[in-house]
Design a protein around this motif. Structure first.
Motif, PDB file in Angstrom:
ATOM      1  N   LEU A   5     -20.105  23.769  41.488  1.00 48.13           N
ATOM      2  CA  LEU A   5     -19.903  23.639  43.041  1.00 48.13           C
ATOM      3  C   LEU A   5     -20.955  22.487  43.607  1.00 48.13           C
ATOM      4  CD1 LEU A   5     -20.100  27.926  41.996  1.00 48.13           C
ATOM      5  CD2 LEU A   5     -18.120  25.780  42.376  1.00 48.13           C
ATOM      6  N   ARG A   6     -20.592  21.622  43.647  1.00 51.20           N
ATOM      7  CA  ARG A   6     -21.381  20.527  44.420  1.00 51.20           C
ATOM      8  C   ARG A   6     -21.170  20.598  45.558  1.00 51.20           C
ATOM      9  NH1 ARG A   6     -20.580  16.211  41.603  1.00 51.20           N
ATOM     10  NH2 ARG A   6     -22.657  14.862  42.263  1.00 51.20           N
ATOM     11  N   TYR A   7     -19.434  20.783  46.290  1.00 57.16           N
ATOM     12  CA  TYR A   7     -19.181  20.373  47.406  1.00 57.16           C
ATOM     13  C   TYR A   7     -19.539  18.906  48.194  1.00 57.16           C
ATOM     14  CZ  TYR A   7     -18.238  25.361  46.094  1.00 57.16           C
ATOM     15  OH  TYR A   7     -17.330  26.522  46.153  1.00 57.16           O
ATOM     16  N   ILE A  36     -15.825  40.217  50.875  1.00 55.12           N
ATOM     17  CA  ILE A  36     -15.438  39.398  51.495  1.00 55.12           C
ATOM     18  C   ILE A  36     -16.562  38.081  52.009  1.00 55.12           C
ATOM     19  CG2 ILE A  36     -14.010  38.764  53.922  1.00 55.12           C
ATOM     20  CD1 ILE A  36     -11.610  39.303  51.313  1.00 55.12           C
ATOM     21  N   SER A  37     -17.900  39.268  52.511  1.00 52.22           N
ATOM     22  CA  SER A  37     -19.135  37.564  53.048  1.00 52.22           C
ATOM     23  C   SER A  37     -19.042  36.955  52.201  1.00 52.22           C
ATOM     24  CB  SER A  37     -19.854  39.106  53.536  1.00 52.22           C
ATOM     25  OG  SER A  37     -19.980  40.381  54.352  1.00 52.22           O
ATOM     26  N   ALA A  38     -19.118  37.247  50.879  1.00 54.91           N
ATOM     27  CA  ALA A  38     -19.351  36.714  49.579  1.00 54.91           C
ATOM     28  C   ALA A  38     -18.416  35.126  49.509  1.00 54.91           C
ATOM     29  CB  ALA A  38     -19.443  37.347  48.343  1.00 54.91           C
ATOM     30  N   ALA A  39     -16.787  35.421  49.685  1.00 53.18           N
ATOM     31  CA  ALA A  39     -16.510  34.752  49.885  1.00 53.18           C
ATOM     32  C   ALA A  39     -16.045  33.940  51.398  1.00 53.18           C
ATOM     33  CB  ALA A  39     -14.650  35.073  49.678  1.00 53.18           C
ATOM     34  N   ARG A  40     -16.433  34.149  52.084  1.00 57.83           N
ATOM     35  CA  ARG A  40     -16.468  33.994  53.271  1.00 57.83           C
ATOM     36  C   ARG A  40     -17.632  32.503  53.329  1.00 57.83           C
ATOM     37  NH1 ARG A  40     -16.314  37.684  56.881  1.00 57.83           N
ATOM     38  NH2 ARG A  40     -14.914  37.330  58.572  1.00 57.83           N
ATOM     39  N   LYS A  41     -18.797  32.670  52.121  1.00 60.12           N
ATOM     40  CA  LYS A  41     -20.010  32.080  52.843  1.00 60.12           C
ATOM     41  C   LYS A  41     -19.670  30.902  51.791  1.00 60.12           C
ATOM     42  CE  LYS A  41     -24.648  32.636  52.295  1.00 60.12           C
ATOM     43  NZ  LYS A  41     -25.841  33.663  51.449  1.00 60.12           N
ATOM     44  N   GLU A  42     -19.202  30.783  50.935  1.00 55.38           N
ATOM     45  CA  GLU A  42     -18.672  30.481  49.550  1.00 55.38           C
ATOM     46  C   GLU A  42     -17.458  29.324  50.761  1.00 55.38           C
ATOM     47  OE1 GLU A  42     -20.218  30.832  46.240  1.00 55.38           O
ATOM     48  OE2 GLU A  42     -19.247  28.736  46.582  1.00 55.38           O
ATOM     49  N   LEU A  43     -16.566  30.042  51.755  1.00 55.46           N
ATOM     50  CA  LEU A  43     -15.425  29.420  52.286  1.00 55.46           C
ATOM     51  C   LEU A  43     -16.631  27.634  53.150  1.00 55.46           C
ATOM     52  CD1 LEU A  43     -12.204  28.612  52.560  1.00 55.46           C
ATOM     53  CD2 LEU A  43     -13.126  30.146  54.718  1.00 55.46           C
ATOM     54  N   TYR A  52     -11.426  35.109  44.706  1.00 56.75           N
ATOM     55  CA  TYR A  52     -11.024  34.013  43.494  1.00 56.75           C
ATOM     56  C   TYR A  52     -10.334  32.755  44.528  1.00 56.75           C
ATOM     57  CZ  TYR A  52     -12.340  36.808  39.372  1.00 56.75           C
ATOM     58  OH  TYR A  52     -13.369  37.505  38.698  1.00 56.75           O
ATOM     59  N   GLY A  53      -9.378  33.863  45.140  1.00 58.15           N
ATOM     60  CA  GLY A  53      -8.729  32.616  45.374  1.00 58.15           C
ATOM     61  C   GLY A  53      -9.339  31.902  46.699  1.00 58.15           C
ATOM     62  N   VAL A  54     -10.113  32.106  47.224  1.00 54.83           N
ATOM     63  CA  VAL A  54     -10.914  31.069  47.351  1.00 54.83           C
ATOM     64  C   VAL A  54     -11.652  29.942  46.660  1.00 54.83           C
ATOM     65  CG1 VAL A  54     -13.187  30.706  49.044  1.00 54.83           C
ATOM     66  CG2 VAL A  54     -11.632  32.851  49.510  1.00 54.83           C
ATOM     67  N   PHE A  55     -12.510  30.335  45.708  1.00 55.42           N
ATOM     68  CA  PHE A  55     -12.992  29.678  44.777  1.00 55.42           C
ATOM     69  C   PHE A  55     -11.674  28.674  44.518  1.00 55.42           C
ATOM     70  CE2 PHE A  55     -16.453  32.320  44.040  1.00 55.42           C
ATOM     71  CZ  PHE A  55     -17.309  31.416  44.181  1.00 55.42           C
ATOM     72  N   HIS A  56     -10.377  29.181  44.406  1.00 57.56           N
ATOM     73  CA  HIS A  56      -9.537  27.944  43.451  1.00 57.56           C
ATOM     74  C   HIS A  56      -8.822  26.850  45.163  1.00 57.56           C
ATOM     75  CE1 HIS A  56      -5.994  26.875  40.748  1.00 57.56           C
ATOM     76  NE2 HIS A  56      -5.533  26.511  41.975  1.00 57.56           N
ATOM     77  N   PHE A  57      -8.823  28.079  46.106  1.00 57.65           N
ATOM     78  CA  PHE A  57      -8.657  27.129  47.019  1.00 57.65           C
ATOM     79  C   PHE A  57      -9.847  25.370  47.221  1.00 57.65           C
ATOM     80  CE2 PHE A  57      -8.920  25.760  51.987  1.00 57.65           C
ATOM     81  CZ  PHE A  57      -7.821  25.309  51.755  1.00 57.65           C
ATOM     82  N   LEU A  58     -11.419  26.430  46.800  1.00 56.17           N
ATOM     83  CA  LEU A  58     -12.171  24.174  47.216  1.00 56.17           C
ATOM     84  C   LEU A  58     -12.162  24.083  45.898  1.00 56.17           C
ATOM     85  CD1 LEU A  58     -15.009  27.103  48.064  1.00 56.17           C
ATOM     86  CD2 LEU A  58     -14.117  25.203  49.379  1.00 56.17           C
ATOM     87  N   LYS A  59     -11.352  24.469  44.878  1.00 57.08           N
ATOM     88  CA  LYS A  59     -11.106  23.485  44.034  1.00 57.08           C
ATOM     89  C   LYS A  59     -10.230  22.608  44.469  1.00 57.08           C
ATOM     90  CE  LYS A  59      -9.673  25.503  39.741  1.00 57.08           C
ATOM     91  NZ  LYS A  59      -9.401  25.705  38.248  1.00 57.08           N
ATOM     92  N   LEU A  60      -8.998  23.077  44.940  1.00 53.04           N
ATOM     93  CA  LEU A  60      -7.817  21.821  44.977  1.00 53.04           C
ATOM     94  C   LEU A  60      -8.285  20.938  46.104  1.00 53.04           C
ATOM     95  CD1 LEU A  60      -5.090  24.310  46.697  1.00 53.04           C
ATOM     96  CD2 LEU A  60      -5.236  23.219  44.211  1.00 53.04           C
TER      97      LEU A  60
END
Ligand code: BDP
Length: 697
Positions: A8-10, A38-45, A122-130
């Motif tokens: 998850l280096r980004y 959702i807060s966790a997902a937002r933060k990740e995004l 999970y969708g957010v993680f996948h989007f970032l992975k793309l």
């Protein structure tokens, strides 16, 4: 770069063109919902986008320009209800997600949606992975959901923070500071797991300590559960079967005793007051000295069902391990689990898994699949893989385990004719199990890079990916992991892929080729110990497994030997019993053969065996060369770290090779074929080497 950030280096996308295209696809964000998940997902995004795209997109309430990103469940995102997603959403279940390019208000938009907040995460993680893996964000239509319901890490962590078979430092769980101090690392652990879809974690060792069930510890477990919950991760604990005696003051732990049953019911109720979504128990019973129902003349189902009843009303489950063997049972160790468990098929409560190791012995570099897979159609079987490389060089040797996992998952059990793979057994599709699961014995500790060897991260990662979808290939998983963890540069990517994909086979070759097993040093399981014999238990010696003598080598499990082969379905049995059709990679697992046996290579068994040992060392040397060629394309710290580890691996591969070849030569009495470098020392030298300082000794 020290490896802490895992996959998850980004870091900023290097290709300028790509970066520009990505930026056009993310111009505004509409995030709906406000749960902790959702807060966790937002933060990740936002963390991901600010790193990858160096972007802080504005959050809006309406789609007003091209490149809008809409994220949330249907329930919280009214615009989505106009898009006719009902049938797609039905398909993806409670944890799946849906990523799609759409038009909203005539603008190009991307939606990430799901039925639940966890699905959105999970969708957010996948989007970032793309983005991390350089894929296009146009014309997306991704529907993705897990094939297994329970995707769990098993930590073999003790309460004193030592980790059984742990090679990456101490346990992550700082029990002495919990519940007051919450190390931010716990959140990073949860992020990493959620990013690959792991949805459960067993915090404690299977060789359990009853104290974990006392209020002082439950307070601490509650704190961890609180951190993991938003990431869709449930907490489970191991139980010591004798806990009612040890911490409950009862005289017995007999599972059919009403008082004992009541004790567990009350204990479970108490646990649920701390952790309302507690996942349940993992149990090792009547195995390697652990107490269990057999101490009271009861069977595994009696034990498991008692615990299952205690957690059932709250939705808890029991994972009852099938890792049982006993040197008092005068039979092949490989047969015992099947013999003890198949008569109990269908006798377990609905919320019980029987958790089975991938092979019938113990996490060897290579084992044929466990014959229990396919043999318990009415009891859900859960796969247990070991990520920590207890028998594959610890965190010192580079060994990518996805090929090992896949070899097992893709094996055909023939339980219902051709095509009844192990994967279909454990994903529940073959026998219509109501729940399905995979467990991975974690290789994680408090080392800065989590797994000791930087490539150990790939085993954590690939385990999670395969638990999500066992049909993925080891190679595609390797590729995405390398891209996210090291580099997107295609030349470097291919070189690392070459190293990683061949690494497990190299270990097999220099440790246990042709179906050999358990040649590791006594108790610590690190260096070579083919000579280990005359120990407390016969089935803890190497000679028990290889059976080398002047007549040949290998364990006869055919109908003229231990008959373990008869535990497999007839086509498998027939294939493995027949020397013409038994794959040579499993040869000595099932057959005891003369040293002069002709192999497919036309060589004698002796020459072929020696050839594998030498090849293993060659493979490590090639890994070294390939790694050296990466200088400059990998950050310096990790480049140097892997370089040093590979040089230790090379030295130790030579030790393995020389020890085994010289040891077996005493029996074969045949020469090391010409052209091979000669071992530097006589056998006695290798036999005397002690591994005093390795963990577990
Ligand atoms: C073996 C390990 C031992 C574990 C046991 C288990 O050597 O430390 O306790 O497995 O799985 O591989 O219970």
């Amino acid at each position: 770069e020290d490896g802490y950030r895992l996959w998850l280096r980004y870091d900023k996308v290097e290709n300028a063109q790509q970066l520009a295209a990505y930026k056009q696809s993310v111009t505004q964000v509409l995030f709906s919902g406000n749960s902790p998940t959702i807060s966790a997902a937002r933060k990740e995004l936002f963390q991901g986008l600010s790193g990858l795209l160096q972007l802080q997109p504005t959050e809006t309430k309406t789609v007003s320009q091209n490149g809008a990103l809409l994220i949330g469940t249907i329930a919280t995102t009214p615009i989505l209800s106009e898009l006719n997603l009902k049938s797609s959403l039905e398909k993806i279940g409670t944890e799946g997600f849906f990523i799609k390019s759409v038009k909203i208000n005539q603008k190009n938009a991307t939606i990430i949606t799901a039925n639940t907040d966890t699905g959105v995460l999970y969708g957010v993680f996948h989007f970032l992975k793309l983005i991390q893996t350089g894929q296009s964000l146009s014309n997306l239509s991704i529907e993705n959901s897990p094939k297994l319901t329970h995707r769990i890490l098993n930590h073999w962590d003790n309460l004193d923070r030592t980790v059984e078979r742990g090679y990456a430092g101490f346990s992550l769980w700082e029990w002495h500071k919990l519940p007051d101090y919450l190390d931010p690392r716990y959140t990073d652990y949860a992020r990493a797991n959620a990013s690959v879809g792991i949805n459960g974690t067993v915090l404690t060792n299977v060789n359990a300590n009853a104290l974990i069930l006392t209020p002082a510890f439950l307070e601490k477990v509650k704190a961890l559960a609180g951190i993991f919950r938003p990431y869709g991760i449930k907490v489970y604990l191991t139980t010591r079967f004798s806990a009612p005696v040890e911490i409950g003051g009862l005289k017995t732990a007999d599972p059919l005793d009403a008082e004992v049953q009541m004790w567990w019911k009350k204990k479970a109720e108490e646990i649920y007051t701390y952790i309302p979504d507690f996942g349940g128990f993992l149990v090792k019973a009547n195995s390697e000295g652990q107490p269990g129902p057999q101490n009271y003349g009861r069977n595994h189902a009696d034990g498991a069902n008692m615990l299952a009843d205690a957690v059932a009303s709250k939705g808890g489950i029991v994972m009852w391990r099938a890792f049982v063997y006993d040197d008092k049972v005068p039979d092949d160790r490989a047969k015992q689990a099947y013999n003890e468990f198949t008569p109990l098929n269908g006798k377990f409560r609905k919320n019980v898994f029987v958790q089975v190791k991938n092979g019938a012995i113990d996490f060897q570099p290579r084992e044929p699949f466990h014959p229990l897979f396919g043999a318990m159609p009415q009891t859900p079987l859960m796969m247990e893989f070991q990520l920590t490389q207890e028998y594959l060089g610890f965190a010192t040797h580079l060994a990518y385990l996805a090929p090992l996992f896949k070899e097992c998952l893709d094996s055909d059990t023939y339980a219902k004719g051709k095509g009844a793979t192990v994967a279909k057994v454990i994903d529940g599709s073959l026998h219509k199990y109501s729940m399905s699961g995979m467990a991975g014995v974690a290789n994680i500790g408090n080392d800065r890079n989590w797994t000791g060897h930087p490539f150990g991260q790939a085993n954590w990662y690939s385990y999670g990916r395969l638990a999500w979808n066992p049909a993925l290939s080891a190679e595609e998983i390797a590729e995405e992991w390398i891209q996210m963890t090291f580099t997107n540069d295609s030349k470097a990517l291919n070189s690392i892929k070459e190293i990683i994909m061949g690494s497990r086979e190299a270990v097999v070759n220099y440790m246990t080729p042709l179906g050999l097993a358990h040649l590791m040093g006594y108790s610590h399981h690190y260096g070579p110990g083919p000579w280990v014999s005359n120990k407390k238990r016969d089935d803890w010696t190497a000679t028990y497994y290889h059976k080398a003598d002047s007549a040949g080598i290998g364990f006869n499990r055919t109908s003229t030997g231990s008959k373990a082969l008869s535990q497999y379905f007839p086509p498998v049995k027939a294939q493995l019993e027949n020397l013409q059709t038994c794959p040579e990679k499993y040869l000595l697992w099932f057959h005891h053969l003369p040293w002069t046996h002709r192999m497919k290579s036309e060589k004698t068994l002796w020459e072929d065996l020696v050839g594998h040992y030498y090849l293993g060392v060659e493979q490590v040397r090639n890994m070294q060369k390939t790694w050296d060629s990466l200088k400059g394309s990998i950050d310096e710290y990790r480049f140097a770290q892997v370089k040093s580890l590979l040089s230790i691996q090379e030295k130790e591969a030579v030790l393995w090779r020389n020890s085994c070849v010289l040891y077996f030569q005493q029996f074969s009495k045949m020469p090391i074929p010409a052209g091979y470098e000669k071992p530097a020392h006589p056998l006695t030298y290798y036999e005397k080497l002690e591994y005093k300082f390795v963990p577990g000794n």
